[in-house]
Design an enzyme around this catalytic site. Structure first.
Site, PDB file in Angstrom:
ATOM      1  N   CYS A   2       5.367   5.907   5.429  1.00 36.75           N
ATOM      2  CA  CYS A   2       6.357   6.342   6.407  1.00 36.75           C
ATOM      3  C   CYS A   2       6.859   5.133   7.173  1.00 36.75           C
ATOM      4  O   CYS A   2       6.329   4.027   7.048  1.00 36.75           O
ATOM      5  CB  CYS A   2       5.753   7.348   7.387  1.00 36.75           C
ATOM      6  SG  CYS A   2       5.150   8.872   6.616  1.00 36.75           S
ATOM      7  N   GLY A  28      10.768   6.200   3.857  1.00 36.33           N
ATOM      8  CA  GLY A  28      10.638   7.646   3.853  1.00 36.33           C
ATOM      9  C   GLY A  28      11.990   8.319   3.901  1.00 36.33           C
ATOM     10  O   GLY A  28      12.807   7.998   4.769  1.00 36.33           O
ATOM     11  N   ASN A  95       2.124   6.193  10.639  1.00 31.24           N
ATOM     12  CA  ASN A  95       2.271   5.705   9.276  1.00 31.24           C
ATOM     13  C   ASN A  95       0.888   5.425   8.723  1.00 31.24           C
ATOM     14  O   ASN A  95       0.149   4.617   9.276  1.00 31.24           O
ATOM     15  CB  ASN A  95       3.118   4.420   9.246  1.00 31.24           C
ATOM     16  CG  ASN A  95       3.166   3.790   7.865  1.00 31.24           C
ATOM     17  OD1 ASN A  95       3.049   4.470   6.859  1.00 31.24           O
ATOM     18  ND2 ASN A  95       3.357   2.485   7.814  1.00 31.24           N
ATOM     19  N   GLY A  96       0.515   6.097   7.621  1.00 32.78           N
ATOM     20  CA  GLY A  96      -0.799   5.914   7.019  1.00 32.78           C
ATOM     21  C   GLY A  96      -1.461   7.250   6.764  1.00 32.78           C
ATOM     22  O   GLY A  96      -0.847   8.306   6.911  1.00 32.78           O
ATOM     23  N   CYS A 229      -2.368  -3.831   3.096  1.00 32.13           N
ATOM     24  CA  CYS A 229      -2.008  -3.239   1.806  1.00 32.13           C
ATOM     25  C   CYS A 229      -1.118  -4.183   1.006  1.00 32.13           C
ATOM     26  O   CYS A 229       0.033  -4.432   1.379  1.00 32.13           O
ATOM     27  CB  CYS A 229      -1.290  -1.915   2.028  1.00 32.13           C
ATOM     28  SG  CYS A 229      -0.624  -1.175   0.521  1.00 32.13           S
ATOM     29  N   TYR A 235       5.977  -3.493  -3.519  1.00 35.17           N
ATOM     30  CA  TYR A 235       6.990  -2.461  -3.684  1.00 35.17           C
ATOM     31  C   TYR A 235       7.628  -1.963  -2.395  1.00 35.17           C
ATOM     32  O   TYR A 235       8.847  -1.906  -2.287  1.00 35.17           O
ATOM     33  CB  TYR A 235       6.382  -1.267  -4.433  1.00 35.17           C
ATOM     34  CG  TYR A 235       7.308  -0.064  -4.533  1.00 35.17           C
ATOM     35  CD1 TYR A 235       8.312  -0.012  -5.493  1.00 35.17           C
ATOM     36  CD2 TYR A 235       7.181   1.013  -3.660  1.00 35.17           C
ATOM     37  CE1 TYR A 235       9.169   1.076  -5.574  1.00 35.17           C
ATOM     38  CE2 TYR A 235       8.034   2.112  -3.740  1.00 35.17           C
ATOM     39  CZ  TYR A 235       9.028   2.140  -4.700  1.00 35.17           C
ATOM     40  OH  TYR A 235       9.870   3.203  -4.781  1.00 35.17           O
ATOM     41  N   SER A 276      13.202  -3.470  -6.223  1.00 35.88           N
ATOM     42  CA  SER A 276      11.987  -4.222  -5.946  1.00 35.88           C
ATOM     43  C   SER A 276      11.539  -5.083  -7.117  1.00 35.88           C
ATOM     44  O   SER A 276      10.706  -5.977  -6.952  1.00 35.88           O
ATOM     45  CB  SER A 276      10.850  -3.286  -5.521  1.00 35.88           C
ATOM     46  OG  SER A 276      10.661  -2.260  -6.473  1.00 35.88           O
ATOM     47  N   ASP A 336       9.511  -5.156 -13.762  1.00 35.66           N
ATOM     48  CA  ASP A 336       9.389  -4.209 -12.658  1.00 35.66           C
ATOM     49  C   ASP A 336       8.141  -4.546 -11.857  1.00 35.66           C
ATOM     50  O   ASP A 336       7.283  -5.329 -12.294  1.00 35.66           O
ATOM     51  CB  ASP A 336       9.320  -2.771 -13.182  1.00 35.66           C
ATOM     52  CG  ASP A 336       9.735  -1.744 -12.132  1.00 35.66           C
ATOM     53  OD1 ASP A 336      10.067  -2.148 -10.999  1.00 35.66           O
ATOM     54  OD2 ASP A 336       9.733  -0.544 -12.440  1.00 35.66           O
ATOM     55  N   ASP A 337       8.031  -3.916 -10.670  1.00 36.63           N
ATOM     56  CA  ASP A 337       6.919  -4.231  -9.777  1.00 36.63           C
ATOM     57  C   ASP A 337       5.620  -3.558 -10.175  1.00 36.63           C
ATOM     58  O   ASP A 337       4.540  -4.108  -9.982  1.00 36.63           O
ATOM     59  CB  ASP A 337       7.277  -3.834  -8.341  1.00 36.63           C
ATOM     60  CG  ASP A 337       7.702  -2.374  -8.248  1.00 36.63           C
ATOM     61  OD1 ASP A 337       6.826  -1.515  -8.094  1.00 36.63           O
ATOM     62  OD2 ASP A 337       8.913  -2.092  -8.338  1.00 36.63           O
TER      63      ASP A 337
END
Length: 435
Positions: A2, A28, A95-96, A229, A235, A276, A336-337
């Site tokens: 988020c 989000g 967020n999380g 993270c 990404y 990305s 790609d990622d």
């Protein structure tokens, strides 16, 4: 995943939060919400532009906002959440994922607590309410010290605005000076876009209080144990965002370079899966000498397929269009990622093949995603992760590629060590989780 935002002592907080949330809309796209002075709110399903309209403007100079990508709770439950307590009104945007939310919910309900949503965010409000302190600030510190992870939060109270990160710093959070006040956001790019100065990354294990006529008050509630993270770099984050002083675009370039270093494959063209995958493809192209080509054109009015709750396959075909004049008869390295469920990449390879590519090598500038994430990414069911159930050869056959190359875990780790990023979480790649 988020995105969260906060404003303290800034005119037209509603409009400012709107603009900040637009800058982090990539985090989000299911719902958006805002709460401003007096705890008046506007919420709704959909994008920021469709929810926070001019007609719904609420005057005020402080508030918080949220854009949602659901990983926990019902799809129709929208933040920020607001509650009345003996310690004052409180509104929270999160967020999380709180990893032991179910256990904590059970404890609260056995003690007589009542929940109005299925969101793990509501646990924070209950812990604030039951904290053995009269002071709202001390109550927040107590609550955070007992909730391990994963959270970055903005909290609006009658007398202050607070911003906090868990002790592992799994999710990002920043604040910056804006005229006579402050703005908080999940990514620093949003603060620069607004025109903030003195942008500061909030340390893991700390809470920052914003009150009238005072500088921000930073309080530590837990020992700092950096496990940011790493998938934020791979990404989620915008390429112009920085974490721990390191630019996301530059890290992705380094990951692409490392991928070529490990495999040494060349072709007629390197084609990025936008957006990305672009930075990694650029790095691969630069070190390999293989031309970078726009073999896929992206429709930017379609959301990010990984974070859409359903119909991913249909979205991919509407989002990406192959360019036959670039691809026809060519040997292509498609960068790609990541590959999570495999459905998206399979469709993209089919599209490249349909456009006439002679040979397709898929290059992923991160390791295979083999572990679920309980910290705010929608990969909580390991059975859905295609790399956790299939060997590379079987994966290659499934997506329809002629060759498939993943960056090794060792190479991935080396890139972060070289870039100077503090400790990162690589649990989805190596199953080594911080909690």
């Amino acid at each position: 995943m988020c995105g969260i935002a906060g404003v303290w002592n800034v005119d037209e907080a509603y409009n400012v939060i709107h603009d900040v949330l637009l800058s982090i809309q990539h985090r989000g796209q299911q719902a958006a919400g805002v709460v401003v002075n007096g705890f008046y709110g506007v919420k709704g399903e959909g994008l920021v532009e469709n929810v926070l309209t001019d007609e719904k403007f609420i005057p005020g100079n402080k508030g918080i906002g949220h854009v949602r990508y659901s990983t926990y709770g019902s799809l129709d439950e929208i933040q920020p959440l607001t509650a009345h307590t003996l310690k004052g009104r409180i509104s929270v945007a999160h967020n999380g994922n709180i990893v032991d939310a179910d256990e904590k919910r059970k404890f609260i309900m056995e003690s007589g607590g009542i929940f109005s949503t299925t969101l793990d965010t509501e646990v924070i409000i209950h812990y604030f309410s039951i904290a053995p302190y009269e002071s709202p600030k001390e109550s927040l510190q107590w609550a955070f010290s007992r909730i391990k992870a994963a959270y970055s939060l903005v909290i609006l109270h009658d007398s202050f605005l607070a911003a906090a990160r868990d002790q592992f710093g799994i999710r990002p959070l920043f604040y910056g000076k804006f005229h006579d006040g402050y703005i908080i956001a999940s990514e620093d790019c949003a603060l620069r876009t607004i025109g903030c100065e003195e942008i500061t990354e909030i340390d893991p294990g700390t809470i920052v209080f914003f009150t009238d006529n005072k500088d921000p008050e930073v309080v530590r509630f837990a020992k700092r144990t950096d496990r940011f993270c790493s998938f934020e770099f791979v990404y989620f984050a915008r390429p112009d965002s920085n974490f721990y002083g390191v630019n996301t675009h530059e890290v992705r370039k380094m990951l692409g370079m490392k991928l070529y270093e490990e495999y040494g494959l060349k072709a007629d063209a390197v084609v990025p899966v936008l957006d990305s995958g672009f930075s990694g493809a650029l790095g691969y192209s630069q070190v390999s000498g293989t031309p970078l080509e726009y073999g896929l054109i992206r429709n930017h009015y379609i959301g990010r397929s990984f974070i859409m709750p359903k119909n991913r396959q249909e979205i991919v075909r509407r989002k990406l269009s192959p360019l036959s004049s670039v691809l026809n008869g060519k040997e292509v390295i498609l960068i790609d990622d990541s590959i999570v469920r495999g459905t998206t990449m399979k469709i993209i390879v089919d599209m490249i093949r349909e456009a006439g590519a002679r040979k397709i090598t898929v290059g992923i500038h991160s390791p295979p995603v083999i572990g679920s994430c309980n910290y705010g990414i929608d990969t909580s069911r390991r059975s859905e992760l295609i790399a956790s159930n299939h060997e590379i050869e079987r994966l290659k056959e499934y997506i329809g590629a002629d060759e498939l190359m993943y960056l090794s875990v060792k190479g991935y780790r080396e890139v972060f060590e070289k870039s100077g990023v503090r400790g990162v979480c690589m649990g989805c790649f190596d199953l080594n989780y911080p909690i």
